[in-house]
Design an enzyme around this catalytic site. Structure first.
Site, PDB file in Angstrom:
ATOM      1  N   GLU A 266       0.774  -1.357  -0.277  1.00  0.00           N
ATOM      2  CA  GLU A 266       0.476   0.280  -0.161  1.00  0.00           C
ATOM      3  C   GLU A 266       0.655   1.594   0.123  1.00  0.00           C
ATOM      4  O   GLU A 266       0.841   2.389  -0.468  1.00  0.00           O
ATOM      5  CB  GLU A 266      -1.180  -0.308   1.139  1.00  0.00           C
ATOM      6  CG  GLU A 266      -1.463   1.132   1.491  1.00  0.00           C
ATOM      7  CD  GLU A 266      -2.975   1.015   0.272  1.00  0.00           C
ATOM      8  OE1 GLU A 266      -2.199   2.258  -0.842  1.00  0.00           O
ATOM      9  OE2 GLU A 266      -3.879   0.754  -0.298  1.00  0.00           O
ATOM     10  N   ASP A 270       0.989   3.906  -3.398  1.00  0.00           N
ATOM     11  CA  ASP A 270       1.026   5.522  -3.095  1.00  0.00           C
ATOM     12  C   ASP A 270       1.471   6.373  -3.567  1.00  0.00           C
ATOM     13  O   ASP A 270       1.090   7.153  -4.318  1.00  0.00           O
ATOM     14  CB  ASP A 270       0.196   5.010  -1.104  1.00  0.00           C
ATOM     15  CG  ASP A 270      -0.929   4.400  -0.673  1.00  0.00           C
ATOM     16  OD1 ASP A 270      -1.611   4.605  -2.204  1.00  0.00           O
ATOM     17  OD2 ASP A 270      -1.192   4.466   0.015  1.00  0.00           O
ATOM     18  N   SER A 466      -7.533   1.731  -3.972  1.00  0.00           N
ATOM     19  CA  SER A 466      -5.859   2.681  -3.102  1.00  0.00           C
ATOM     20  C   SER A 466      -5.530   3.100  -4.226  1.00  0.00           C
ATOM     21  O   SER A 466      -4.247   4.289  -4.521  1.00  0.00           O
ATOM     22  CB  SER A 466      -5.380   1.374  -2.617  1.00  0.00           C
ATOM     23  OG  SER A 466      -5.718   1.633  -1.572  1.00  0.00           O
TER      24      SER A 466
END
Length: 552
Positions: A266, A270, A466
């Site tokens: 994650e 990002d 995400s």
């Protein structure tokens, strides 16, 4: 609770703080009271000064074109709309009277962090802290209400930290093998993966801009990033590496696990998506514990940060809105209102578990914080593009094993005025009525057409909503750079723009269980992909001063 069981002083008159009762997680087992000399930290959210004025200010500015808006300055916000110093003084007295210490006071955010031994916390807040075991991990919580002395009850809007269960999950999905296992992808694997540059080209991001002068805040509730991996990735794309800084919140730090299948996926997804598309921007990563207190404190720290001064906040974590205590949702939403007043655009992933958001109660749920009306909710699509052009784009829905975009109708937030003409349907839940529609926008999220990234030194393909939040964060950074000022609270503006600034997604649904397929894509806004995926250059042109002056 009998008189013998009351943890507070008998002479104190107590009031129940509304919205704090917590239902325990399914399969949780009560293992008894928390004992010992463990020190407990609690975040108390105090009432703000002139809260009604702040909401009115945000509404007035949202009605203006982005270039004409006047945003509040961080330096002045604390004095005008933070908690009062008198209220902090009362909280200090309350803390000291109950054996607690006031460790930190954040005037602008209106939060006070108190700490003390278990018995003191129990007495101060009228609870009995208890241990719970759960298949996903043990946590601390309480049963019943939170009660505080009647003299300070009007000062307190929420109490965070009594419950330590994880409140959010990361919304990313690794590409699967045919048999359903997850895999890291080699450089020579299937060609249906894109770099962020490929996706930006398909979405016609405005060229000649790199986010210079902007700061993108990224909220992370676990994991970490490896600087070598980031350098390797940006070099492979031929883009300059952005400046990346980490900010510690509540003791959490940049702690990469070395496992590309864990939360590092994650964090680095990002950073790599946002950084590849806005390499001129500073990327500030705020690490916090995955608790309600950690999540709130990460957001307030970013929004009110006087050092890095983010103009954009990207959030790829969330959970079903009904899993939050009502007081917690209200306090988080207040932090997003602060962001809107300060000219900070907040974006959040809409979730990867379809119209139920992963709940097993037979009802439809939307994800929070994406459901907040002050947050730009980012849904997911399956993108097929070639030579920089979109050939086909549909709702991302790979079924229960592969995931699907979140979306639907909030049961907590009412329908905002700016969505009244968007034809948001009533909630599919019996008797629920109308509500805030989720998402607002969408972008490529299907792992089958996912993003090629480097996680802990390993090349892999990742999808999920995400990826969409940092994708839009980078687009907003470019737009801010061109406008010379932050666009801030975008939601009301986007719903007033010509539909031609979006690629309308009209095929698919997000019924992950393939039941009634209640939420379908269709012309205009829909509860799967919102207004659609961006046509970046058109969006920029529509937000320029000349465009707003030309509109009737």
């Amino acid at each position: 609770m009998s008189d013998m069981e009351k943890p507070w002083k008998e002479e104190e008159k107590r009031e129940v703080l509304a919205g704090h009762a917590r239902r325990q997680a399914p399969q949780a087992v009560d293992k008894g009271p928390v004992t010992g000399d463990q020190r407990i930290s609690v975040t108390v959210v105090l009432r703000r000064q002139r809260g009604d004025e702040l909401e009115a200010h945000v509404e007035r500015q949202a009605a203006l074109a982005p270039h004409a808006r006047v945003h509040l300055e961080r330096e002045a916000f604390a004095a005008s709309h933070g908690a009062s110093l008198d209220d902090f003084a009362e909280i200090r007295k309350f803390a000291e009277a109950h054996g607690l210490t006031l460790d930190r006071a954040h005037v602008a955010a209106g939060t006070a962090v108190l700490s003390g031994p278990v018995d003191a916390v129990n007495q101060a807040f009228g609870v009995e802290l208890r241990h719970f075991d759960h298949p996903d991990g043990s946590y601390r919580s309480y049963v019943g209400d939170v009660r505080v002395p009647a003299s300070i009850a009007p000062l307190i809007e929420a109490v965070f930290g009594l419950d330590t269960r994880p409140v959010a999950r990361p919304h990313f999905r690794l590409r699967r093998r045919a048999e359903g296992e997850f895999e890291a992808r080699s450089q020579s694997a299937a060609p249906t993966a894109y770099t962020p540059l490929d996706v930006a080209q398909a979405y016609q991001f405005p060229e000649g801009l790199d986010g210079q002068g902007q700061c993108i805040a990224i909220i992370e509730l676990g994991g970490g990033y490896d600087e070598t991996s980031l350098a390797q990735y940006f070099a492979s794309l031929g883009v300059s590496a952005p400046q990346v800084v980490s900010v510690s919140v509540d003791g959490a730090t940049n702690q990469p696990t070395g496992d590309p299948n864990g939360p590092d996926g994650e964090v680095e997804l990002d950073i790599e998506v946002a950084g590849a598309l806005a390499p001129g921007a500073k990327i500030a990563v705020y690490f916090a514990p995955n608790t309600d207190a950690g999540f709130l404190n990460a957001i307030t720290t970013a929004v009110h940060d006087p050092t890095h001064k983010p103009s954009i906040v990207s959030i790829s974590w969330g959970g079903p809105e009904d899993s939050w205590a009502p007081a917690s949702i209200a306090a988080m939403n207040r932090a997003f209102l602060d962001a809107a007043a300060l000219g900070v655009t907040v974006l959040a992933a809409a979730g990867d578990s379809g119209s139920t958001d992963g709940e097993q109660d037979g009802l439809y749920h939307v994800d929070f914080p994406a459901a907040s009306p002050y947050v730009l909710a980012c849904g997911g699509t399956r993108l097929v593009a070639s030579a920089g052009r979109i050939e086909r784009e549909t709702v991302w829905n790979d079924g229960p094993d592969g995931g699907s975009t979140g979306g639907g109708v909030s049961r907590i937030f009412p329908l905002p005025s700016w969505q009244e003409r968007a034809n948001v349907p009533p909630s599919a839940n019996p008797g629920a009525g109308s509500g805030r529609g989720v998402p607002d926008v969408a972008g490529n999220a299907d792992p089958a057409t996912g993003y090629e990234v480097v996680i802990d030194g390993e090349t892999t393909v990742i999808g999920g909503t995400s990826a969409v939040a940092p994708l839009f964060a980078a687009l907003v950074a470019r737009i801010n750079q061109k406008l010379g000022k932050p666009v801030g609270y975008l939601n009301p503006t986007l719903y007033q723009l010509p539909p031609e600034v979006f690629h309308d997604i009209t095929e698919g649904n997000n019924d992950i269980a393939n039941r009634a397929r209640i939420y379908q894509a269709g012309p205009g806004w829909d509860p799967c992909t919102g207004l659609g995926s961006p046509i970046g250059i058109r969006l920029l042109q529509a937000l320029l001063p000349s465009a707003s002056q030309a509109q009737p």
